[in-house]
Design an enzyme around this catalytic site. Structure first.
Site: not given
Ligand code: CTP
Length: 402
Positions: A209-210
Site C-alpha cells: 500500500g502507500n
C-alpha cells in the site's frame, strides 16, 4: 447564486476603518442579504451600534448577556445561522486571537462556533501589518481555509503611507458576491474524483500500500458537491469518508478495481480528477493462503498495473477536462510537465514531499498547478479544502479564457 436571502455575519473590531462598515452593510441589505452585525467592545469608539443596527435592521450584539434580562445570547446558534462570516475591519489583536483560538468576547465566541466560510479584511497601521507576528497569524488563518482580503496601500490614519488600509467596502461587497456566485458554478456538471491509496494483496493477510489518507481527494469531491456538481468518488481503502448528499462513493481496494470503476463512470464525467495514489506495481500472483515463513529471504514478483490516468487521456473527448496529480521528490516541475503531456491532461497538480505540513495525511497542502496552456501557478500552504477550491477556480478561469 446571489447574496439574496443569505445569512451574513459582519464582525467589526476596533480600528478606524470601522467607519466604512455602514456602507458594506447597506450594500448587502440592498442586495437582499440578512445581515447580523457583531462588534467588539473597542469598535464602539469608531462606529455606533445604533447606525449599524438601523442599517442592518437587527440589534447589534457585543456582549454575551442580553441587556437587563440576565439571559444569554446564543453564540452556537448564531454560528450555525451564518452562511458566511466577514471580519471587517480586523485589528492585529483580533487577528492574533482568531489565529490562536481565544474567545474572550462575543464576536470571537461566535467565530469559534461557526462552521461557515470566513473572510478576513485586516486593517492596521503599516508597521503592525508588516510585523512578523501579523504575517504569521495571517498565514495560519489562511491555512485554516479562510479567505484573506489583503490590506491595500495608501494613506493611513497615523499619517503614514503604506500597506494597512482595509479594502474598500465596495470591493469587499464584490468579493462576497463572487463567493456566492461561484458556490454554484458546477451546477449541472458531473465530476469524477479518485482518492486514497490502493492495497495490492500479497496474500489474505498482507498487501502493498502507500501512505495516502484520501484527504485531498475527499476535499475535492466535497468542494465539487458544494458548488452544485453531481459527484462520483472512487475511493481506495481509508477510514475517511465524504459527506455530502451530492456525492456517490464507490469503494475499491486495488488498482485493477479502481481502473474498472473509473472507466465505468468516465464517459459521463465533465471533469475528472485523479487524486488517488495508485500502485504502479502489483504482485504477479496473490497467494490463496497466508504465505509461511521459510528461509532468510523471499522474493516477490510484481507486474505493472495499468496507468488509469493515461488510459483516460487516450480516450477523452474535446470537452472533457482531465486533471492529474503528481507526487515528486526531485526535478518536480519538469517531471510534472512530462506527466501532463504524456497523459494528455488539462492540468496537473504538483505536490512536493519536501514541503512541511503538506502531502500525505496532513490537513494542509502546498501545491503548484501546471496547465497545458503553459501556466504555472504556485500556491501558498492552505487547507486541502481551499486547494480544492483553487483547482475548480482554475477550471472556471481556463474555460472563460478559451
Ligand atoms: N496514476 C494512475 N494510475 C496508475 C498510477 C498513477 O491513474 N497506475 C495517476 C495518479 O492518480 C496521479 C498521476 O497518475 O494522478 C501521477 O501519479 P504519480 O504516482 O505521481 O506518477 P506515475 O505516473 O505513477 O509516475 P512515477 O511513479 O514514475 O512518478
Amino acid at each position: 447564486m446571489s447574496v439574496k436571502d443569505k445569512n451574513i455575519i459582519i464582525g467589526v473590531s476596533g480600528g478606524i476603518a470601522a467607519y466604512k462598515i455602514p456602507l458594506l452593510v447597506r450594500l448587502l441589505k440592498k442586495a437582499g442579504a440578512n445581515v447580523q452585525v457583531l462588534m467588539t467592545p473597542a469598535s464602539h469608539d469608531f462606529v455606533t451600534p445604533v447606525t449599524l443596527a438601523t442599517l442592518s435592521g437587527r440589534p447589534v450584539l457585543t456582549e454575551f448577556i442580553k441587556d437587563n434580562t440576565g439571559s444569554w445570547h446564543n453564540h452556537v446558534s448564531l454560528g450555525m445561522w451564518a452562511d458566511l462570516m466577514v471580519f471587517a475591519p480586523v485589528t492585529a489583536n483580533t487577528l492574533a486571537k482568531m489565529a490562536t483560538g481565544q474567545a474572550d468576547n462575543f464576536l470571537l465566541a461566535v467565530y469559534m462556533s461557526a462552521k461557515c466560510p470566513v473572510m478576513i479584511a485586516p486593517a492596521m497601521d503599516l508597521d503592525m501589518y508588516a510585523h512578523p507576528a501579523t504575517k504569521a497569524n495571517l498565514e495560519k488563518l489562511q491555512s485554516y481555509g479562510y479567505d484573506i482580503i489583503p490590506a491595500t496601500k495608501g494613506e493611513l490614519a497615523s499619517g503614514l503611507t503604506g500597506y494597512g488600509r482595509m479594502e474598500e467596502p465596495e470591493n469587499i461587497f464584490t468579493r462576497i458576491q463572487d463567493f456566492f456566485a461561484k458556490k454554484n458554478d458546477l451546477a449541472g456538471k458531473k465530476v469524477l474524483v479518485t482518492a486514497g491509496p490502493t492495497y495490492e494483496s500479497i496474500d489474505p493477510v498482507r498487501f502493498i500500500g502507500n501512505h495516502s489518507s484520501g484527504k485531498m481527494g475527499i476535499a475535492i469531491a466535497e468542494e465539487a458537491a458544494e458548488r452544485g456538481a453531481e459527484v462520483v468518488l472512487v475511493l481506495g481503502p481509508t477510514h475517511l469518508q465524504a459527506s455530502h448528499p451530492n456525492i456517490r462513493t464507490v469503494k475499491v481496494q486495488n488498482a485493477a478495481q479502481m481502473y474498472e470503476a473509473v472507466h465505468k463512470e468516465f464517459d459521463n464525467a465533465d471533469i475528472t480528477i485523479m487524486a488517488a495514489a495508485v500502485a504502479d506495481f502489483t504482485p504477479e500472483q496473490t497467494a490463496g493462503q497466508k504465505i509461511k515463513k521459510s528461509g532468510d529471504a523471499m522474493t516477490l514478483k510484481l507486474k505493472a498495473t495499468k496507468d488509469i490516468l493515461a488510459s483516460l487521456g487516450e480516450k477523452k473527448s474535446g470537452n472533457q477536462i482531465l486533471i492529474g496529480f503528481a507526487m515528486e521528490t526531485e526535478n518536480e516541475k519538469a517531471n510534472a510537465l512530462k506527466k501532463l503531456r504524456k497523459k494528455n491532461l488539462d492540468f496537473i497538480v504538483l505536490n512536493s514531499l519536501r514541503e512541511k505540513n503538506a502531502g500525505f495525511k496532513h490537513d494542509t497542502n502546498r501545491v503548484s498547478i501546471l496547465t497545458k496552456t503553459g501556466k504555472i501557478i504556485d500556491y501558498p500552504l492552505k487547507s486541502k479544502k481551499a486547494v480544492a477550491g483553487d483547482i475548480f477556480d482554475l477550471v472556471r478561469e481556463l474555460k472563460v479564457e478559451g
